[in-house]
Design a protein around this motif. Sequence first.
Motif, PDB file in Angstrom:
ATOM      1  N   ALA A 204       0.850  -1.199   0.000  1.00 14.39           N
ATOM      2  CA  ALA A 204       0.000   0.000   0.000  1.00 14.39           C
ATOM      3  C   ALA A 204       0.890   1.255   0.000  1.00 14.39           C
ATOM      4  O   ALA A 204       0.603   2.226  -0.714  1.00 14.39           O
ATOM      5  N   ALA A 217     -10.732  -1.043  -2.931  1.00 10.75           N
ATOM      6  CA  ALA A 217      -9.726  -1.832  -2.200  1.00 10.75           C
ATOM      7  C   ALA A 217     -10.500  -2.749  -1.256  1.00 10.75           C
ATOM      8  O   ALA A 217     -11.287  -2.276  -0.425  1.00 10.75           O
ATOM      9  N   LEU A 277      -4.037   3.349   1.964  1.00  9.15           N
ATOM     10  CA  LEU A 277      -5.010   2.958   0.927  1.00  9.15           C
ATOM     11  C   LEU A 277      -5.966   4.109   0.613  1.00  9.15           C
ATOM     12  O   LEU A 277      -6.374   4.281  -0.542  1.00  9.15           O
TER      13      LEU A 277
END
Length: 346
Positions: A204, A217, A277
């Motif tokens: 990430a 995600a 993320l």
Amino acid sequence: MRLANRRYTGAKTRLLKQIDVVIRESFDYSKAHNLSFFDVFAGTGVVSEYFMEKPQFGRFVMNDFLDSNFAIYQAFFAQDCFNIDKLKEIQAYFQHLDSKTLEQNYYSEHFGGKFFSHNDALIIGEIREQLDKLLQSRQISQKEFYVLLASLLYSSDRIANTVGHYDAYRKNISLQDRFIYELIEPIKSNAKIEIYKEDSNALAKEFVGQKEHIDIAFIDPPYNSRQYSRFYHLLETLATNTKPKLYGVALKPQPQNISRYCKVEAKEAFKDLIENLAKVSKVLVVTYNNTCNANVRSNVRLKDKEIKDILEPVGKISLYEFDYKAFSSGKSSFKNHKERVFLCQI
Ligand SMILES: C[S@@+](CC[C@H](N)C(=O)[O-])C[C@H]1O[C@@H](n2cnc3c(N)ncnc32)[C@H](O)[C@@H]1O
């Protein structure tokens, strides 16, 4: 054998439709195209497989730090060509191996009479050796190697003398010769598929550095203190064929790929992952369960409030709950077990 024909702790095989419903409720992807899906802790890979069938999805990033899972993704998902006739010929040859003609090998010495019958372990070890030789002598391509290796992993796992993982084998039972070398069925897809074997947090972070763009995600970390690399150590040993020194009754190698998500620092690891993320994704989907009051080792590492507190600063969150059969080692009772799906729109 298909991708889902596998026993795997925490696999979302029976939660796929619910995950889809949750995503659609807050993010209508029906008219979208070329969506990207990041399977951050891909496990069996069944979640990616499910969304791959939807034409709106054009790119998949699959990651898991286990060697066996990496080999399985390469076998099922990498879209390189392979010669099926050649693979069938090799399969037929492997199916006719006669254990009486084989010499002892690493697998028969360690696992024979324990996780497999002695004859089955002899054959499994022989096939594993031959796969390396076939690759080294370039009689098979890298893709063909992975298809044959994943076939060995699936064929062995299917008949292993376990309750589904390799923390222990069942004692006091007479082991039959049951091994049959079957080929897995690779998946055809037009999507762009990228396969990684990295620590999820490190990956990430790399994506942030590369200014990646991810639409969805999907985050399905381990929930409790049970380490996947320890649970599936035999598949790891078979995937790498590094023949490590083994310890204890369950014949495990030295620990490696130890997950922070199974330890007290799970919250810290989760926060770091989510923050990174959120910088590259539009929607985060987190699945987690609420097992508590069970065997201490099965208790979850993160509480709902902790997950919410970490997600809230990065986006708008909704929580969905589904009944789901809990993973149980057989000793604990799970009342009101629920699988939770947190959706976070950035
Ligand atoms: C709950 S399972 C995922 C199950 C998956 N969604 C499925 O449906 O099969 C969690 C996975 O995360 C992997 N894992 C744990 N810690 C990791 C880490 N730090 N980096 C990468 N993978 C990790 C484990 O090997 C395991 O396969």
